[in-house]
Scaffold this active site. Structure first.
Site, PDB file in Angstrom:
ATOM      1  N   THR A  49      82.260  53.063  32.590  1.00  0.00           N
ATOM      2  CA  THR A  49      82.775  52.086  31.694  1.00  0.00           C
ATOM      3  C   THR A  49      82.276  52.411  30.312  1.00  0.00           C
ATOM      4  O   THR A  49      81.270  53.078  29.984  1.00  0.00           O
ATOM      5  CB  THR A  49      82.405  50.763  31.850  1.00  0.00           C
ATOM      6  OG1 THR A  49      81.240  50.358  31.612  1.00  0.00           O
ATOM      7  CG2 THR A  49      83.024  50.333  33.449  1.00  0.00           C
ATOM      8  N   CYS A  50      82.751  51.664  29.279  1.00  0.00           N
ATOM      9  CA  CYS A  50      82.018  51.615  27.875  1.00  0.00           C
ATOM     10  C   CYS A  50      80.549  51.303  27.822  1.00  0.00           C
ATOM     11  O   CYS A  50      79.858  51.989  26.913  1.00  0.00           O
ATOM     12  CB  CYS A  50      82.885  50.983  26.718  1.00  0.00           C
ATOM     13  SG  CYS A  50      83.119  49.255  27.219  1.00  0.00           S
ATOM     14  N   ASN A  51      80.182  50.382  28.906  1.00  0.00           N
ATOM     15  CA  ASN A  51      79.016  50.040  28.867  1.00  0.00           C
ATOM     16  C   ASN A  51      78.078  50.459  29.721  1.00  0.00           C
ATOM     17  O   ASN A  51      76.691  50.221  29.760  1.00  0.00           O
ATOM     18  CB  ASN A  51      78.812  48.427  28.910  1.00  0.00           C
ATOM     19  CG  ASN A  51      79.626  47.701  27.752  1.00  0.00           C
ATOM     20  OD1 ASN A  51      79.123  48.161  26.373  1.00  0.00           O
ATOM     21  ND2 ASN A  51      79.941  46.713  27.598  1.00  0.00           N
ATOM     22  N   ARG A  52      78.309  51.279  30.802  1.00  0.00           N
ATOM     23  CA  ARG A  52      77.533  51.558  31.800  1.00  0.00           C
ATOM     24  C   ARG A  52      78.376  52.862  32.504  1.00  0.00           C
ATOM     25  O   ARG A  52      79.714  52.914  32.660  1.00  0.00           O
ATOM     26  CB  ARG A  52      77.285  50.829  32.809  1.00  0.00           C
ATOM     27  CG  ARG A  52      78.273  50.108  33.675  1.00  0.00           C
ATOM     28  CD  ARG A  52      77.868  49.185  34.953  1.00  0.00           C
ATOM     29  NE  ARG A  52      77.595  47.935  34.223  1.00  0.00           N
ATOM     30  CZ  ARG A  52      76.349  47.457  34.268  1.00  0.00           C
ATOM     31  NH1 ARG A  52      75.482  48.160  34.782  1.00  0.00           N
ATOM     32  NH2 ARG A  52      76.222  46.382  33.666  1.00  0.00           N
ATOM     33  N   GLU A 115      81.322  38.191  32.730  1.00  0.00           N
ATOM     34  CA  GLU A 115      82.492  38.862  32.331  1.00  0.00           C
ATOM     35  C   GLU A 115      83.178  39.368  33.585  1.00  0.00           C
ATOM     36  O   GLU A 115      82.484  39.953  34.505  1.00  0.00           O
ATOM     37  CB  GLU A 115      82.375  39.823  31.150  1.00  0.00           C
ATOM     38  CG  GLU A 115      81.603  41.003  31.516  1.00  0.00           C
ATOM     39  CD  GLU A 115      82.276  41.959  32.104  1.00  0.00           C
ATOM     40  OE1 GLU A 115      83.464  42.227  32.003  1.00  0.00           O
ATOM     41  OE2 GLU A 115      81.702  43.131  32.753  1.00  0.00           O
ATOM     42  N   GLY A 190      94.516  37.740   9.221  1.00  0.00           N
ATOM     43  CA  GLY A 190      93.394  39.019   9.378  1.00  0.00           C
ATOM     44  C   GLY A 190      93.791  39.783  10.519  1.00  0.00           C
ATOM     45  O   GLY A 190      94.785  39.199  11.411  1.00  0.00           O
ATOM     46  N   ALA A 191      93.138  40.844  10.640  1.00  0.00           N
ATOM     47  CA  ALA A 191      93.516  41.920  11.769  1.00  0.00           C
ATOM     48  C   ALA A 191      92.301  42.800  12.153  1.00  0.00           C
ATOM     49  O   ALA A 191      92.540  43.928  12.756  1.00  0.00           O
ATOM     50  CB  ALA A 191      94.566  43.097  11.003  1.00  0.00           C
ATOM     51  N   THR A 194      87.809  40.555  15.696  1.00  0.00           N
ATOM     52  CA  THR A 194      87.679  38.884  16.298  1.00  0.00           C
ATOM     53  C   THR A 194      89.108  38.498  16.328  1.00  0.00           C
ATOM     54  O   THR A 194      89.600  38.079  17.462  1.00  0.00           O
ATOM     55  CB  THR A 194      87.041  38.020  15.317  1.00  0.00           C
ATOM     56  OG1 THR A 194      85.860  38.662  15.442  1.00  0.00           O
ATOM     57  CG2 THR A 194      87.135  36.769  15.808  1.00  0.00           C
TER      58      THR A 194
END
Length: 423
Positions: A49-52, A115, A190-191, A194
């Protein structure tokens, strides 16, 4: 049957290193097959994944040899020097590996505690390993037990119940005020990242309508398309804000975009129907005086961060309960694994076969002593012995077929060499 979990994650390496060790989904089958071949693994799976990025595998060689082989293979596969890879890797062996996998699936090792996305990613890793043919009895059982633990933790604890991001907290507040969001209209200003997260959470909660206002329309259109939103410019906000039940703003503007007068006009057109407003921006996008108006519920980023901090504390308490569940379940899995390693099953099976043989042989001897035709006695002995020995495996295959347990059927094929033909 030693189990290993080897990996690199957000705690041990920056994204500049993690991205070099990541496995592309398109090449994962090839990577798994190469991993099994190069490392002589009996079973293997890869989570990326992006984190691991983590490798799970069964390997009977000494730990030090395994470390050298895995590091060397990662170096060769990714063309990244071992001097960069080695310092970032963590190693878990046997019960520590089992415990780690279960913690990962439960979100206990995630960047955001609890999560839920990681469980889906682990299920994808399981499916890819199955497709590659590297998922067999031990990893199959471990992954299934891991999924069960994650479900138990979600059911029995509050680890996923509280919002722990500002975007999620904003949407949760809106749900508390309006209940169901299906009939509500939302204006997002906004875009950036967040607002994009807010839009995704709103979309997942089936909000009635989303409109995105941004200085650059083209930038907003890309995000809006994924959630079915309309796009307007910042200059068009005054004519649209009266239609919005919920207004959430997060821009980089140095001056407020929404003033008290604008909201007074909007409330007049709405016949005093309330507006829920969230200002996530720093500096503020919404004038502080707006909070003085009746029928306006205005929250700032400080309000949301206070909610997030409390929710994180709630998740930490739930995580303590989850750790207890993980510990108990990993103990149970290791007890099952030790049962596979013992010789008791082999001894018991051989003894059972010998007892059946001796019993049938004794009957045959008695028949011969009673002058029964020897050929008939031998034929009867062979038939009874064959039927006796076939009974348990046949029943196991039938039960697996009736239960749709394809993996068990494949395993039984392997155990009894059913796919091998005599030359």
């Amino acid at each position: 049957m030693p189990i290993f979990a080897v990996g690199i994650n957000h705690k041990t390496a920056p994204v500049s290193v993690r991205e070099k060790i990541a496995f592309s989904p398109d090449n994962l089958t090839n990577a798994l097959q190469e991993m099994v071949s190069e490392l002589s693994c009996k079973e293997a799976a890869i989570l990326s994944t992006c984190n691991r990025t983590e490798l799970y595998f069964v390997q009977e060689q000494p730990v030090n040899e395994v470390k050298q082989q895995v590091t060397g293979w990662l170096e060769q596969y990714h063309q990244v020097p071992a001097s960069i890879i080695s310092p970032t890797l963590y190693w878990h062996h046997d019960q520590q590996a089992v415990n780690h996998m279960m913690r990962v699936a439960c979100g206990l090792d995630s960047l955001i505690l609890g999560e839920p996305q990681i469980l889906g990613q682990m299920k994808q890793a399981y499916s890819q390993a199955k497709a590659a043919g590297s998922m067999k009895i031990i990893m199959e059982r471990l992954f299934q037990r891991t999924f069960g633990v994650a479900k138990q933790v979600r059911t029995e604890t509050e680890i996923g119940a509280s919002a722990v991001s500002v975007a999620f907290a904003a949407v949760n507040l809106a749900k508390h005020i309006f209940g169901q969001l299906k009939q509500t209209k939302v204006l997002l200003i906004g875009a950036g990242e967040t607002i994009e997260l807010v839009a995704r959470h709103l979309y997942d909660n089936q909000v009635g309508k989303i409109t995105v206002a941004n200085r650059t329309v083209a930038r907003a259109e890309h995000m809006a398309k994924s959630v079915g939103a309309d796009v307007i410019t910042l200059a068009q906000i005054p004519e649209h804000i009266g239609d919005a039940d919920i207004v959430i703003s997060s821009t980089g503007s140095t001056l407020p975009i929404i003033g008290k007068g604008m909201i007074e006009s909007a409330l007049s057109r709405r016949r005093r129907r309330p507006i829920f407003m969230v200002d996530i921006a720093v500096p503020r996008d919404i004038e502080e005086q707006v909070a003085e108006l009746e029928d306006v519920f205005l929250y700032t980023v400080d309000d949301l961060q206070g909610i997030v901090a409390q929710n994180l504390e709630n998740r930490r308490k739930a995580a303590e309960q989850a750790e207890t569940i993980v510990g108990s379940q990993s103990d149970d899995f290791m007890a099952w694994l030790r049962g596979l390693n013992t010789q008791d099953a082999v001894i018991a099976y051989r003894q059972q076969c010998m007892e059946r043989r001796d019993m049938l042989l004794e009957k045959a001897k008695q028949q011969l002593a009673n002058s029964k035709d020897p050929e008939q006695v031998i034929a009867e002995l062979a038939t009874k012995l064959t039927n006796n020995l076939m009974h348990a495996p046949t029943r196991a295959i039938q039960n697996a077929a009736q239960g749709g347990e394809l993996d068990k059927i494949i395993y039984l094929h392997d155990v009894f060499d059913l796919d091998k033909k005599d030359s």
